[in-house]
Design an enzyme around this catalytic site. Structure first.
Site, PDB file in Angstrom:
ATOM      1  N   HIS A 188      60.150  78.050  10.829  1.00  0.00           N
ATOM      2  CA  HIS A 188      60.476  76.626  10.963  1.00  0.00           C
ATOM      3  C   HIS A 188      61.112  76.376  12.331  1.00  0.00           C
ATOM      4  O   HIS A 188      61.774  77.255  12.872  1.00  0.00           O
ATOM      5  CB  HIS A 188      61.445  76.221   9.834  1.00  0.00           C
ATOM      6  CG  HIS A 188      61.787  74.774   9.848  1.00  0.00           C
ATOM      7  ND1 HIS A 188      62.746  74.254  10.683  1.00  0.00           N
ATOM      8  CD2 HIS A 188      61.262  73.743   9.162  1.00  0.00           C
ATOM      9  CE1 HIS A 188      62.795  72.940  10.495  1.00  0.00           C
ATOM     10  NE2 HIS A 188      61.910  72.604   9.577  1.00  0.00           N
ATOM     11  N   ASP A 314      58.401  67.009   5.007  1.00  0.00           N
ATOM     12  CA  ASP A 314      59.575  67.184   5.847  1.00  0.00           C
ATOM     13  C   ASP A 314      60.721  66.260   5.424  1.00  0.00           C
ATOM     14  O   ASP A 314      61.490  65.789   6.266  1.00  0.00           O
ATOM     15  CB  ASP A 314      59.244  66.974   7.325  1.00  0.00           C
ATOM     16  CG  ASP A 314      60.032  67.900   8.224  1.00  0.00           C
ATOM     17  OD1 ASP A 314      61.004  68.521   7.747  1.00  0.00           O
ATOM     18  OD2 ASP A 314      59.696  68.002   9.404  1.00  0.00           O
TER      19      ASP A 314
END
Ligand code: 1DF
Ligand code: MN
Length: 352
Positions: A188, A314
């Protein structure tokens, strides 16, 4: 003659899984406050979490509330946007800005907390294992504990750890543990490290708008060119944000990697068994987090194969209630849509 009633829209025969959703235990925010108030906090961390934790803007307050909730509020927002299941991970930069001892012990407690939420909502939530790369041996043990004992799935690593990259072999026992436990590592984003952030920071481009992608694409590429996948051929990684643009770069990466190796230009760039884009296709899954854009999704499916590209929202950084409805309208076949929204996440994360 009676006009037949139009058929109701065909019921979906798949669910919507979102694969890069974030949370932050309140205890982590207390640790973050201490780091922000301490000597020499990392400039990217100050710009990112320093902002969200202090700002009274509507966006910052929405995000801070959303991050800390693993219950009704999150479920309501998932319902509103049509997300059936969220794969949740400790938000960036996770424990990677902490001192080693704090990072190792806090990763364990964050994983316990996330596993508890998954047990409360087993059909709605899955969770990734947070690890502290600062102590690779402890991180490898935590991978094993998270997967085999806590019922978590996947490992979250938020790009660089205090300026260090997983291409350094000192971190490779983490890869070994992920491969042995048959679980993917989600690489990430994080803000660029102190050694790289100045030209981004001075114009406000250090965060999710661009700096994240540059930093994380670089990190993934370093992992590929260091030969990690020759050493761990079954290791799978996940990249968000449409692969941090790497699929678009594939041709140039292959050409220039071959040319650079052939001319023996760098001791640090040695021959690989395969082309950089081969590892991209066979060792990476890609999510659409923050890139709900049909042309980018279709290009990436074409480059990677439709079995490698999946949906992510997200949340709470991006919470767009009509996003899934819009993506349902993409001009791609039904089977590839089922792959995108459900099947690839189930395969990549070994969901039951
Ligand atoms: C932001 C975006 C922050 C993402 C994130 O974690 C994050 C943001 C701190 O907008 O500041 O995970 N994202 O993945 O795009
Ligand atoms: Mn994210």
């Amino acid at each position: 003659m009676t006009t037949p009633t139009p058929a109701a829209p065909a019921a979906r025969d798949y669910i919507h899984i979102a694969a890069e959703e974030a949370f932050a235990p309140s205890e982590m925010l207390r640790i973050y406050r201490r780091i922000l108030d301490g000597p020499n906090p990392d400039p990217g961390f100050v710009s990112l979490l320093g902002f969200y934790m202090r700002s009274q803007s509507e966006r910052a307050r929405f995000i801070m509330e959303g991050l800390q909730d693993l219950g009704e509020r999150r479920l309501r927002h998932m319902d509103e946007s049509g997300i059936d299941r969220a794969i949740i991970a400790l938000t960036a930069p996770g424990v990677q800005v902490m001192d080693t001892a704090t990072a190792v012990s806090f990763a364990r407690s964050a994983n316990d907390e996330l596993a508890e939420a998954v047990r409360r909502h087993p059909t709605r939530f899955s969770g990734m294992v947070a690890v502290a790369p600062q102590d690779p041996a402890a991180a490898a043990r935590e991978v094993e504990r998270g997967i085999t004992r806590l019922g978590l799935t996947g490992v979250i690593i938020n790009s660089h750890t205090q300026g260090e990259y997983l291409s350094d072999p000192k971190f490779w026992e983490i890869f070994e543990a992920a491969e042995a436990n048959d679980t993917p590592i989600y690489l990430h984003p994080n803000t660029p490290p102190a050694s790289m952030i100045a030209p981004f920071l001075e114009c406000g481009l250090d965060g999710a708008i661009y700096g994240f992608g540059v930093e994380t694409g670089l990190h993934a590429l370093r992992i590929i060119t260091a030969g990690v996948f020759d050493r761990f051929p079954r290791l799978q990684m996940v990249l968000g944000h449409m692969g941090e643009a790497l699929p678009f770069w594939a041709y140039r990466l292959d050409y220039m990697h071959a040319a650079t190796v052939r001319s023996q230009r760098y001791a640090s760039m040695q021959p690989l068994r395969r082309k950089p884009s081969d590892y991209l296709r066979e060792n990476f899954y890609i999510t659409s987090s923050g890139m709900a854009h049909e042309p980018a999704i279709r290009f990436t499916q074409e480059m990677m194969g439709a079995e490698r590209v999946m949906y992510a929202a997200d949340y709470p950084y991006q919470h767009t209630v009509d996003e899934i409805a819009r993506l349902e309208g993409m001009d791609i076949g039904r089977e590839d849509k089922r792959r995108f929204f459900q099947a690839n996440a189930e395969t990549a994360f070994r969901l039951k």
